[in-house]
Design an enzyme around this catalytic site. Sequence first.
Site, PDB file in Angstrom:
ATOM      1  N   THR A   1      -2.437  -2.581   4.161  1.00 31.63           N
ATOM      2  CA  THR A   1      -3.835  -2.199   4.340  1.00 31.63           C
ATOM      3  C   THR A   1      -4.491  -1.937   2.990  1.00 31.63           C
ATOM      4  O   THR A   1      -3.840  -1.546   2.021  1.00 31.63           O
ATOM      5  CB  THR A   1      -3.970  -0.954   5.235  1.00 31.63           C
ATOM      6  OG1 THR A   1      -3.361   0.177   4.597  1.00 31.63           O
ATOM      7  CG2 THR A   1      -3.311  -1.186   6.581  1.00 31.63           C
ATOM      8  N   GLY A   2      -5.780  -2.193   2.934  1.00 41.18           N
ATOM      9  CA  GLY A   2      -6.519  -1.971   1.698  1.00 41.18           C
ATOM     10  C   GLY A   2      -5.961  -2.758   0.532  1.00 41.18           C
ATOM     11  O   GLY A   2      -5.788  -2.221  -0.560  1.00 41.18           O
ATOM     12  N   SER A   3      -5.707  -4.037   0.761  1.00 44.60           N
ATOM     13  CA  SER A   3      -4.970  -4.828  -0.235  1.00 44.60           C
ATOM     14  C   SER A   3      -5.822  -5.852  -0.972  1.00 44.60           C
ATOM     15  O   SER A   3      -5.306  -6.809  -1.532  1.00 44.60           O
ATOM     16  CB  SER A   3      -3.774  -5.513   0.425  1.00 44.60           C
ATOM     17  OG  SER A   3      -4.120  -6.133   1.641  1.00 44.60           O
ATOM     18  N   THR A   4      -7.133  -5.653  -0.991  1.00 45.01           N
ATOM     19  CA  THR A   4      -7.982  -6.588  -1.726  1.00 45.01           C
ATOM     20  C   THR A   4      -8.080  -6.237  -3.203  1.00 45.01           C
ATOM     21  O   THR A   4      -8.422  -7.092  -4.031  1.00 45.01           O
ATOM     22  CB  THR A   4      -9.402  -6.640  -1.129  1.00 45.01           C
ATOM     23  OG1 THR A   4      -9.973  -5.327  -1.170  1.00 45.01           O
ATOM     24  CG2 THR A   4      -9.365  -7.144   0.311  1.00 45.01           C
TER      25      THR A   4
ATOM     26  N   GLY B   1      -6.617  -3.202  -6.492  1.00 44.12           N
ATOM     27  CA  GLY B   1      -5.825  -2.057  -6.903  1.00 44.12           C
ATOM     28  C   GLY B   1      -4.361  -2.107  -6.536  1.00 44.12           C
ATOM     29  O   GLY B   1      -3.723  -3.169  -6.545  1.00 44.12           O
ATOM     30  N   ILE B   2      -3.815  -0.942  -6.214  1.00 41.02           N
ATOM     31  CA  ILE B   2      -2.401  -0.835  -5.891  1.00 41.02           C
ATOM     32  C   ILE B   2      -2.063  -1.699  -4.675  1.00 41.02           C
ATOM     33  O   ILE B   2      -1.038  -2.379  -4.650  1.00 41.02           O
ATOM     34  CB  ILE B   2      -2.018   0.641  -5.634  1.00 41.02           C
ATOM     35  CG1 ILE B   2      -2.097   1.450  -6.943  1.00 41.02           C
ATOM     36  CG2 ILE B   2      -0.621   0.744  -5.048  1.00 41.02           C
ATOM     37  CD1 ILE B   2      -1.935   2.943  -6.759  1.00 41.02           C
ATOM     38  N   GLY B   3      -2.928  -1.694  -3.680  1.00 45.51           N
ATOM     39  CA  GLY B   3      -2.670  -2.486  -2.481  1.00 45.51           C
ATOM     40  C   GLY B   3      -2.549  -3.961  -2.774  1.00 45.51           C
ATOM     41  O   GLY B   3      -1.673  -4.657  -2.233  1.00 45.51           O
TER      42      GLY B   3
ATOM     43  N   SER C   1       0.632  10.556  -2.969  1.00 44.12           N
ATOM     44  CA  SER C   1       0.183  10.761  -4.352  1.00 44.12           C
ATOM     45  C   SER C   1       0.851  11.994  -4.913  1.00 44.12           C
ATOM     46  O   SER C   1       1.245  12.900  -4.155  1.00 44.12           O
ATOM     47  CB  SER C   1      -1.337  10.955  -4.383  1.00 44.12           C
ATOM     48  OG  SER C   1      -1.774  11.412  -5.643  1.00 44.12           O
TER      49      SER C   1
ATOM     50  N   TYR D   1      -8.829  15.389  -1.035  1.00 49.53           N
ATOM     51  CA  TYR D   1      -7.910  14.273  -1.284  1.00 49.53           C
ATOM     52  C   TYR D   1      -6.463  14.759  -1.272  1.00 49.53           C
ATOM     53  O   TYR D   1      -5.611  14.165  -0.611  1.00 49.53           O
ATOM     54  CB  TYR D   1      -8.248  13.629  -2.629  1.00 49.53           C
ATOM     55  CG  TYR D   1      -7.283  12.546  -3.057  1.00 49.53           C
ATOM     56  CD1 TYR D   1      -7.295  11.300  -2.440  1.00 49.53           C
ATOM     57  CD2 TYR D   1      -6.367  12.767  -4.080  1.00 49.53           C
ATOM     58  CE1 TYR D   1      -6.418  10.300  -2.826  1.00 49.53           C
ATOM     59  CE2 TYR D   1      -5.488  11.769  -4.474  1.00 49.53           C
ATOM     60  CZ  TYR D   1      -5.512  10.545  -3.855  1.00 49.53           C
ATOM     61  OH  TYR D   1      -4.634   9.556  -4.236  1.00 49.53           O
TER      62      TYR D   1
END
Length: 264
Positions: free
Chosen positions: A13-16, A18-20, A141, A154
């Site tokens: 998920t969220g892989s477009t 950065g870390i993803g 994190s 966060y």
Amino acid sequence: MRIDLTGRTAVVTGSTLGIGHAIALGLARAGATVVVNGRKQEAVDTALAAIAEAVPAAALIGVAADVGTAAGAEALHAAVPQADILVNNVGVFGPQDFFDIPDEEWTRFFEINVMSGVRLSRLYAKDMAERGWGRIVFLSSESALNIPADMIHYGFSKTANLAVSRGLAKRLAGTGVTVNAVLPGPTLSEGVEAMLREEAEKTGKTVEEAAVAFVREHRPTSLIQRAATVEEVANMVVYACSEQASATTGAALRVDGGVVDFIA
């Protein structure tokens, strides 16, 4: 060690960005069929093209869905109803004083950073257990342990990731499905670069130099004295998703550069 995930399907998920994105690329290089996810189709298409260019033989699937909502999680699962690997990476962050954070912002962080992983794990984990193999990774994190005074909402959400991953690992004990959390420290992703760019422009530093200054000022316990790269974090996630990591479950795997100042 050669990690081979040929024949495995991995949802990230969220892989477009950065870390993803680095995780998706690492899993593709290991031979997995990788499901790239983001909220917007254009971003998903761009990420798919970048991975395909880096790994020409990669097997890729793109799904645009906002997994920070129940409907988006269901849409992702409907598009890809079975997976061997689930990386719950999507998340939001940003500094804000405790007294200025409204209820709706606490709820937004909880829905995206916590409930996205809860919902998708609920949708995918039973099938993994029935088939006797699976890997679930939550991106937590170092802020889960060192709650930042300027990002309490966060930190709270990242501590929740640890609780869910440890509890789910116990629930899936003996099934062949492992569940772990990976804890990055300061990492030079696009989001962090954007946060540091204003400071870099003010001081005449590069973003990389600003990142070093940030780590030294705000994370002085860092042993590497710099921000990690997204690839360094992705390497730990790819390992946690591998056959070789079969005895690692219920763990909090730190890639924090030694920021968290305790031995365990």
